[in-house]
Design an enzyme around this catalytic site. Sequence first.
Site, PDB file in Angstrom:
ATOM      1  N   ASP A 261      -2.734  -1.431  -0.110  1.00  0.00           N
ATOM      2  CA  ASP A 261      -2.402  -0.439   0.904  1.00  0.00           C
ATOM      3  C   ASP A 261      -1.517  -1.018   1.998  1.00  0.00           C
ATOM      4  O   ASP A 261      -1.369  -2.237   2.134  1.00  0.00           O
ATOM      5  CB  ASP A 261      -3.685   0.094   1.550  1.00  0.00           C
ATOM      6  CG  ASP A 261      -4.364   1.149   0.701  1.00  0.00           C
ATOM      7  OD1 ASP A 261      -3.735   1.645  -0.240  1.00  0.00           O
ATOM      8  OD2 ASP A 261      -5.535   1.472   0.985  1.00  0.00           O
ATOM      9  N   LYS A 283      -0.263   4.162   2.238  1.00  0.00           N
ATOM     10  CA  LYS A 283      -0.285   5.511   2.796  1.00  0.00           C
ATOM     11  C   LYS A 283      -0.394   5.408   4.307  1.00  0.00           C
ATOM     12  O   LYS A 283      -1.243   4.689   4.826  1.00  0.00           O
ATOM     13  CB  LYS A 283      -1.472   6.305   2.246  1.00  0.00           C
ATOM     14  CG  LYS A 283      -1.372   6.601   0.767  1.00  0.00           C
ATOM     15  CD  LYS A 283      -2.589   7.321   0.253  1.00  0.00           C
ATOM     16  CE  LYS A 283      -3.801   6.424   0.310  1.00  0.00           C
ATOM     17  NZ  LYS A 283      -4.815   6.725  -0.669  1.00  0.00           N
TER      18      LYS A 283
END
EC number: 2.1.1.107
Length: 487
Positions: A261, A283
């Site tokens: 991530d 994200k």
Amino acid sequence: MNTFPLFFKLTNQPVLIVGGGEVAQRKADLLSRAGACITILAPQISQEIHQLLSDERHTLITAHYDKKYIDGKRIVIAGTDDEALNHQVHADCKALNIPVNVVDTPPLCDFIFPAIVDRNPIVIGISSNGKAPVLARLTRARLETLIPQGYGKLAKLAGDMRDEVKSKIPTLTGRRQFWEKAFEGKVSELMFAGRSVEAEQALKQQLEQTHQQLSSNSDVKQADPKSVGEVYIVGAGPGDPELLTFKALRLMQQADIVYYDALVSREVLDLCRRDADKVFVGKKRSNHAVAQQGINQLMIDAASSGKRVVRLKGGDPFVFGRGGEEIQALRAAGIAYQVVPGITAAGAASCYTGIPLTHRDYAQSVRFVTGFLKSGEPNTGFAALTNPNETVIFYMGLHSLERLTKGLMDAGRSPQTPIAIISQASMPTQQVMTGTLADIVAKHEANPLPTPALLIVGEVAKLHDELAWYGEHIVNTDQQAHALNML
């Protein structure tokens, strides 16, 4: 080598320890774990040795030393604070060719007690030959972090099946390949995850497949069916690599592919296996490099092809990390998985800023809240967040700081309620800004902090100035003016 490392069977063997204090007690504990029958020779003994003597294998002789007591002993340890007595014990043992250890006196030792890493039946001994015992202990501590506790159970399982494996795989090379596959793959991970019954079943299944291949005269490597891999959902913590768990580090270093991530720090990512494929699936709010459904499919496809997959997530996978959604997808696809917790951002921000989330004088409960709902709309459930004795943590709340503070005040929370913004918690770039619900927006507009950031709302936030120990505190304008007036 100045000494030769070997492992000495002492089960039910007679051992004499001369001395009854702390030094003798430490050696007695180790020898008792090895199954020795210990005789303690000392006029007086410590309470700890009294407890050791509750084991019926061990004997106490409350007398002063005499060389008659060493007769017939397998080894002897002199652990007294009487230097002359220790020399006498050494001389008497040498005369009878009995191995002796005079504690902390290397020239009088026929053998040395190593620093021990115990994963019975896997045992590792580390020795500096008496030159640097502290260094040997530090080496042991490092090994303790690298070797899972499950190694012992894995070794016992291998021992139980050793004869069966030998009967079904006749060649030494074939057995070596079989055990390497077992110890580096699914069998070991099942054992490390506490699933010993499944580990045994997997090992027996692997053995049966190998036996069938050999019986049909096929090439084992060519005929070996493609195994299904496994996915490890790993919490990477808040960014400081020293906050990783041992298990997280172990799985990261054996991954074939890593999906990571945006919140995973470069320092943490660098600890992954060097030749693993590293794929960014980050994200940030509504800006997703890969949609969640796509991430799920990537993991399923990689594991289905036999790869060991690490899904590396900032913080903890199950605290606003969508880990639950991911393992639902894996379970539906029949993919094996493990979940490794990480230190969540709230825990790191709290500890690294000196802001306790609970405190007997200020907060008796704590609530974790996300700034945005699944739909992407702002979270507006402010009515439940007005308890003055409760700390509220907002994840992903910096971009909606004005809306959040106004919502809390409109719902009844005092405008003077302390609030802290913690940016990049636990990292060298960590910054903290404190204020109240009424003034924090203006302060942040004047001196904006970078993301990722977390909000702590509640009376505990005012403890930052008193208890802070790490990173930089953003001095607000009121404090600056006060400081200038004091000059």
